[in-house]
Design a protein around this motif. Structure first.
Motif, mmCIF file in Angstrom:
data_model
loop_
_atom_site.group_PDB
_atom_site.id
_atom_site.type_symbol
_atom_site.label_atom_id
_atom_site.label_comp_id
_atom_site.label_asym_id
_atom_site.label_seq_id
_atom_site.Cartn_x
_atom_site.Cartn_y
_atom_site.Cartn_z
ATOM 1 N N VAL A 88 0.825 -1.302 -0.082
ATOM 2 C CA VAL A 88 -0.125 0.023 -0.030
ATOM 3 C C VAL A 88 0.904 1.351 0.026
ATOM 4 O O VAL A 88 0.754 2.085 -0.629
ATOM 5 C CB VAL A 88 -0.982 -0.037 1.252
ATOM 6 N N THR A 174 -6.398 1.313 -4.027
ATOM 7 C CA THR A 174 -6.337 0.839 -2.575
ATOM 8 C C THR A 174 -7.514 0.826 -1.597
ATOM 9 O O THR A 174 -8.355 1.773 -2.020
ATOM 10 C CB THR A 174 -5.217 1.549 -1.610
ATOM 11 N N MET A 221 -4.662 -5.566 -0.382
ATOM 12 C CA MET A 221 -4.465 -4.083 -0.897
ATOM 13 C C MET A 221 -5.884 -3.618 -1.401
ATOM 14 O O MET A 221 -5.964 -2.494 -1.013
ATOM 15 C CB MET A 221 -3.626 -4.548 -2.187
#
Length: 227
Positions: A88, A174, A221
């Motif tokens: 991330v 994300t 993610m």
């Protein structure tokens, strides 16, 4: 010729990448550390960058941030780091994709081609108002979804979530970004919101919601729309 810059300190991996890329008619430059990579990125103007996070002179995330101050070149991270927080951080710093080592060369090349295709789209052209798939169509300006000839009723939250994903085709979005954009917060404890709404969207849009073709989960993610 598409130019690729490889920023990687493992000489064996660099050699394998150079051989495979050159065999497919890519031009390749290689840098063993971040400082050299940044210099080559400025001097050679690559079309895409393959970047290791574990560089000997700087963290790869810092290299991504440096690149993003002046360049929009697609960046694909190559890393042995598998923690979702690491992934991330790289994506939020400006990376376009994240490939975990060891990886399939065919998968890497497919992701590289996809990144180059996305970057080749002229940003001055208007975004397509209608997105067509084999299962459904999405009219962004009319805020309308049609599946098998029938209108699909979406809640405002479902629509907002879908709109963000389809506006970034092929790109990983994300969880943090989705939570901030749709609900206005980024606490990781609220990821159940995403799971619930993604499940609802899949039931409404996917032929087989348990094996989605379009609304893809990237574990740990975020999510990706594959048109």
């Amino acid at each position: 010729m598409t130019r690729v810059l490889v920023v990687e300190d493992d000489p064996q991996l660099v050699r394998a990448l150079v051989i495979n890329l050159q065999a497919r008619h890519y031009g390749v430059d290689a840098a063993p550390d971040g400082a050299t990579g940044l210099r080559l990125a400025a001097a050679r103007a690559p079309d895409v960058i393959l970047l290791d996070l574990g560089l000997p002179d700087m963290d790869g995330v810092d290299a991504i941030r440096s690149l993003r101050r002046w360049s929009t070149v697609p960046i694909l991270v190559l890393s042995a780091r598998q923690a979702s927080g690491e992934k991330v951080a790289a994506l939020e710093a400006g990376a376009d994709d994240y490939v975990t080592k060891p990886f399939s060369m065919n998968e890497l090349l497919a992701r590289l081609r996809a990144a180059v295709r996305r970057a080749a789209n002229d940003p001055s052209l208007p975004e397509p108002e209608v997105i067509e798939t084999d299962e459904f169509s999405i009219n962004l300006s009319a805020k309308r979804v049609v599946r098998q000839g029938q209108d699909v009723r979406l809640t405002p939250t479902e629509w907002h979530l879908l709109e963000i994903l389809v506006s970034n085709p092929g790109r990983l979005v994300t969880r943090k970004h989705l939570l901030e954009e749709v609900w206005g917060f980024s606490q990781t404890g609220k990821t159940n919101y995403l799971r619930v709404y993604m499940a609802q969207l899949r039931r409404k849009l996917e032929a087989d919601p348990s094996h989605p073709r379009y609304l893809i989960t990237e574990p740990g993610m975020g999510y990706r729309f594959e048109g």
